[in-house]
Write a protein that holds these residues in place. Sequence first.
Motif, PDB file in Angstrom:
ATOM      1  N   ASP A 158      44.438 -10.814  38.728  1.00  0.00           N
ATOM      2  CA  ASP A 158      43.988  -9.480  39.132  1.00  0.00           C
ATOM      3  C   ASP A 158      44.826  -8.887  40.265  1.00  0.00           C
ATOM      4  O   ASP A 158      44.492  -7.839  40.815  1.00  0.00           O
ATOM      5  N   GLU A 159      45.938  -9.521  40.609  1.00  0.00           N
ATOM      6  CA  GLU A 159      46.805  -9.020  41.682  1.00  0.00           C
ATOM      7  C   GLU A 159      47.334  -7.625  41.369  1.00  0.00           C
ATOM      8  O   GLU A 159      47.770  -7.352  40.252  1.00  0.00           O
ATOM      9  N   GLN A 160      47.288  -6.769  42.370  1.00  0.00           N
ATOM     10  CA  GLN A 160      47.921  -5.453  42.293  1.00  0.00           C
ATOM     11  C   GLN A 160      48.879  -5.334  43.475  1.00  0.00           C
ATOM     12  O   GLN A 160      48.546  -5.751  44.592  1.00  0.00           O
ATOM     13  N   ILE A 161      50.042  -4.777  43.218  1.00  0.00           N
ATOM     14  CA  ILE A 161      51.040  -4.578  44.269  1.00  0.00           C
ATOM     15  C   ILE A 161      51.205  -3.085  44.483  1.00  0.00           C
ATOM     16  O   ILE A 161      51.485  -2.336  43.539  1.00  0.00           O
ATOM     17  N   HIS A 162      51.029  -2.670  45.725  1.00  0.00           N
ATOM     18  CA  HIS A 162      51.147  -1.265  46.106  1.00  0.00           C
ATOM     19  C   HIS A 162      52.564  -1.049  46.626  1.00  0.00           C
ATOM     20  O   HIS A 162      52.966  -1.696  47.601  1.00  0.00           O
ATOM     21  N   ILE A 163      53.308  -0.170  45.974  1.00  0.00           N
ATOM     22  CA  ILE A 163      54.689   0.087  46.377  1.00  0.00           C
ATOM     23  C   ILE A 163      54.750   1.414  47.128  1.00  0.00           C
ATOM     24  O   ILE A 163      54.252   2.432  46.650  1.00  0.00           O
ATOM     25  N   PHE A 164      55.371   1.353  48.307  1.00  0.00           N
ATOM     26  CA  PHE A 164      55.534   2.509  49.178  1.00  0.00           C
ATOM     27  C   PHE A 164      57.017   2.745  49.432  1.00  0.00           C
ATOM     28  O   PHE A 164      57.830   1.826  49.285  1.00  0.00           O
ATOM     29  N   GLU A 165      57.326   3.948  49.869  1.00  0.00           N
ATOM     30  CA  GLU A 165      58.672   4.234  50.366  1.00  0.00           C
ATOM     31  C   GLU A 165      58.572   4.508  51.863  1.00  0.00           C
ATOM     32  O   GLU A 165      57.708   5.275  52.305  1.00  0.00           O
TER      33      GLU A 165
END
Length: 177
Positions: free
Chosen positions: A113-120
């Motif tokens: 269930d891992e989610q990775i939040h990608i930001f700049e």
Amino acid sequence: MQKQLHSVIRYRSSIFTLSEDRVQIENGSVVTRSIVHHNGGSAILVRKEGRVLLVRQYRYALRQDLLEIPAGKIENGEDPSATALRELEEETGWSCRQLKPILTMCSTPGFCDEQIHIFEALDLCRPLQRRPMDDDECIELQWIPLQEACAMIRDGSITDAKTIIALQYAMLNEAQC
């Protein structure tokens, strides 16, 4: 819609929990699903003067060095943007005045269930005091031209999914590939 009938924790560590669930699926059958539960992570795309900042680190599970964007695990109760800023400072010595959310990705939805939040990171700056790296991190920083990073995806030198997604985002927004 699938319905959970029963769940048992089979393993718990500081990084993840493993459960075994009995689930009734859409056709009425009852199946067992093993699920890795993970707090998720945040990752940061850092760009400056046509280059991207990548970290090279040894990944024990794969027994090799990987080139990745800076990233790390979300601590219990931590906001993903706070994780991104913390990891940016710890791993690179940089900070930023603004974080732009790019997307949230599911790394391996078949069993995790891992989610990775990608930001700049926007408007890079140096923090007043650098946060120390985690004790288990040995990281080498590399500023790589975006075009070269594009080629490294194509030739298989960059294989990390979150990094590929972030670099493709950068390439699309730079119109360089």
